[in-house]
Design a protein around this motif. Structure first.
Motif, PDB file in Angstrom:
ATOM      1  N   ILE A  44      70.979 -28.929  98.579  1.00  0.00           N
ATOM      2  CA  ILE A  44      69.729 -29.685  98.415  1.00  0.00           C
ATOM      3  C   ILE A  44      69.650 -30.275  97.003  1.00  0.00           C
ATOM      4  N   LEU A  45      69.899 -29.453  96.011  1.00  0.00           N
ATOM      5  CA  LEU A  45      69.828 -29.926  94.626  1.00  0.00           C
ATOM      6  C   LEU A  45      70.900 -30.970  94.337  1.00  0.00           C
ATOM      7  N   SER A  46      72.108 -30.749  94.864  1.00  0.00           N
ATOM      8  CA  SER A  46      73.187 -31.720  94.640  1.00  0.00           C
ATOM      9  C   SER A  46      72.856 -33.066  95.264  1.00  0.00           C
ATOM     10  N   ALA A  47      72.257 -33.034  96.468  1.00  0.00           N
ATOM     11  CA  ALA A  47      71.901 -34.286  97.133  1.00  0.00           C
ATOM     12  C   ALA A  47      70.781 -35.013  96.392  1.00  0.00           C
ATOM     13  N   LEU A  48      69.758 -34.261  95.982  1.00  0.00           N
ATOM     14  CA  LEU A  48      68.625 -34.897  95.314  1.00  0.00           C
ATOM     15  C   LEU A  48      68.998 -35.453  93.943  1.00  0.00           C
ATOM     16  N   ARG A  49      69.838 -34.745  93.209  1.00  0.00           N
ATOM     17  CA  ARG A  49      70.203 -35.194  91.861  1.00  0.00           C
ATOM     18  C   ARG A  49      71.509 -35.989  91.824  1.00  0.00           C
ATOM     19  N   ARG A  50      72.083 -36.267  93.003  1.00  0.00           N
ATOM     20  CA  ARG A  50      73.306 -37.095  93.117  1.00  0.00           C
ATOM     21  C   ARG A  50      74.447 -36.514  92.274  1.00  0.00           C
ATOM     22  N   ILE A  51      74.566 -35.213  92.259  1.00  0.00           N
ATOM     23  CA  ILE A  51      75.529 -34.553  91.367  1.00  0.00           C
ATOM     24  C   ILE A  51      76.966 -34.896  91.741  1.00  0.00           C
ATOM     25  N   CYS A  52      77.301 -34.803  93.017  1.00  0.00           N
ATOM     26  CA  CYS A  52      78.694 -35.042  93.426  1.00  0.00           C
ATOM     27  C   CYS A  52      79.117 -36.491  93.193  1.00  0.00           C
ATOM     28  N   ARG A  53      78.232 -37.428  93.530  1.00  0.00           N
ATOM     29  CA  ARG A  53      78.571 -38.842  93.350  1.00  0.00           C
ATOM     30  C   ARG A  53      78.708 -39.178  91.864  1.00  0.00           C
ATOM     31  N   THR A  54      77.830 -38.620  91.046  1.00  0.00           N
ATOM     32  CA  THR A  54      77.927 -38.866  89.600  1.00  0.00           C
ATOM     33  C   THR A  54      79.226 -38.318  89.041  1.00  0.00           C
ATOM     34  N   ASP A  55      79.632 -37.152  89.501  1.00  0.00           N
ATOM     35  CA  ASP A  55      80.898 -36.560  89.070  1.00  0.00           C
ATOM     36  C   ASP A  55      82.076 -37.460  89.436  1.00  0.00           C
ATOM     37  N   ARG A  56      82.065 -37.997  90.677  1.00  0.00           N
ATOM     38  CA  ARG A  56      83.167 -38.870  91.105  1.00  0.00           C
ATOM     39  C   ARG A  56      83.247 -40.122  90.243  1.00  0.00           C
ATOM     40  N   LEU A  57      82.095 -40.722  89.939  1.00  0.00           N
ATOM     41  CA  LEU A  57      82.086 -41.951  89.142  1.00  0.00           C
ATOM     42  C   LEU A  57      82.558 -41.688  87.711  1.00  0.00           C
ATOM     43  N   LEU A  58      82.126 -40.569  87.153  1.00  0.00           N
ATOM     44  CA  LEU A  58      82.555 -40.244  85.794  1.00  0.00           C
ATOM     45  C   LEU A  58      84.074 -40.065  85.742  1.00  0.00           C
TER      46      LEU A  58
END
Length: 317
Positions: free
Chosen positions: A116-130
């Motif tokens: 839930i937290l990863s989806a709301l804060r876009r954690i995985c997508r941000t990690d991929r872009l970085l």
């Protein structure tokens, strides 16, 4: 020689005192060497005609499997769900079926919260872009500002509710078998939950009545940008319809730990808005240890009830 089958590939035989005791008593252990969920044919082959007990994962245990496993007396499911077991067929063949409903609950609830937290804060997508050389300034959403809809209000669902409340989120829930919810949680019909929740998290059992509970029609009734979480069973969601709802923008994100076919190779792999994990809900070290110990204890008790073990000693097998 007596044979025990352990079909869950992550089971720690070496650290389980009950299994070690059976080995010392001369029990032969046949394990899953595939590193994944077994097919029906693979389960039949592993069990053979001489397995008396089984510590099971989520492979299909059907009439055909039971008819082939002529010596099988006890199935001890390492986990809570029994939807992969034909319970009526097991009863006809005189096979006791046991499970471990409490041990994995906290681990699954905590994974749901992480998703839930990863989806709301876009954690995985941000990690991929970085990692791709970008420096994204991704704007997410506060859990505290969301209405969390929990479908299935049992051991796991109640834990997720408490965790969400700790973040000051509003929680609503739907469960056909629950008449009273704890303080701060409002029970609502499923249609109302789908229409009002910002995040929908599934924690119910799977059967013919809940097959594709979330389908294209259900996604269309959700709030635009809603988030869907599934740590329960893959068959609860029409995965093709989910991929289409993500691609169209009707849904903002989804996070799934379970799939209809595992390992998963479907269209969600191409959705940037999807977070996908490989059925790891119970794989927290502390929880997994408790679950495996409990599964082995259940097995011993079942073998004892079947007259195959007495005073800790194997007999008449």
């Amino acid at each position: 020689m007596s044979k025990l089958v352990i079909s869950t590939s992550s089971f720690d035989v070496d650290s389980n005192p009950h299994i070690q005791h059976l080995l010392q008593e001369g029990m032969h252990i046949a394990s899953n060497s595939h590193g994944r969920k077994l097919t029906e044919d693979e389960a039949i082959e592993l069990l053979g005609a001489d397995a008396v007990g089984m510590i099971a994962g989520i492979e299909p245990l059907t009439e055909r499997v039971f008819a082939s496993a002529k010596s099988l007396k006890v199935i001890s499911r390492c986990g809570s769900g029994l939807d992969s077991v034909d319970l009526a067929a097991a009863k006809r063949h005189g096979i006791a079926v046991l499970n471990t409903p409490e041990a994995p609950a906290q681990a699954v609830a905590e994974l749901a919260m992480g998703l839930i937290l990863s989806a709301l804060r876009r954690i995985c997508r941000t990690d991929r872009l970085l990692r791709a050389g970008e420096w994204p300034r991704t704007q997410g959403q506060l859990l505290a500002a969301q209405v969390i809809g929990i479908v299935g209000f049992g051991r796991v669902g109640r834990r997720v509710a408490r965790l969400c409340q700790a973040f000051d989120a509003e929680v609503i829930a739907h469960d056909s078998y629950v008449e009273q919810a704890p303080e701060g949680v409002k029970l609502v019909p499923l249609e109302k939950l789908l229409a009002e929740a910002d995040v929908i998290s599934l924690h119910l059992t799977y059967d013919a009545g809940t097959h594709h509970l979330l389908d294209a029609d259900a996604f269309a009734r959700m709030k635009p940008g809603a988030v869907v979480i599934n740590t329960a069973r893959g068959g609860l969601i029409d995965e093709v319809a989910l991929a289409e709802a993500l691609t169209s923008g009707q849904l903002g994100a989804a996070a799934l730990d379970v799939f209809e076919q595992e390992p998963y190779h479907g269209p969600l792999l191409k959705c940037d808005q999807a977070i996908l994990t490989s059925h790891i809900g119970s794989l927290a070290r502390e929880s997994r240890q408790c679950m495996e110990i409990e599964a082995a204890e259940n097995l011993l008790r079942g073998l004892g009830n079947a007259g195959l073990i007495k005073d800790g000693l194997i007999k008449n097998v």
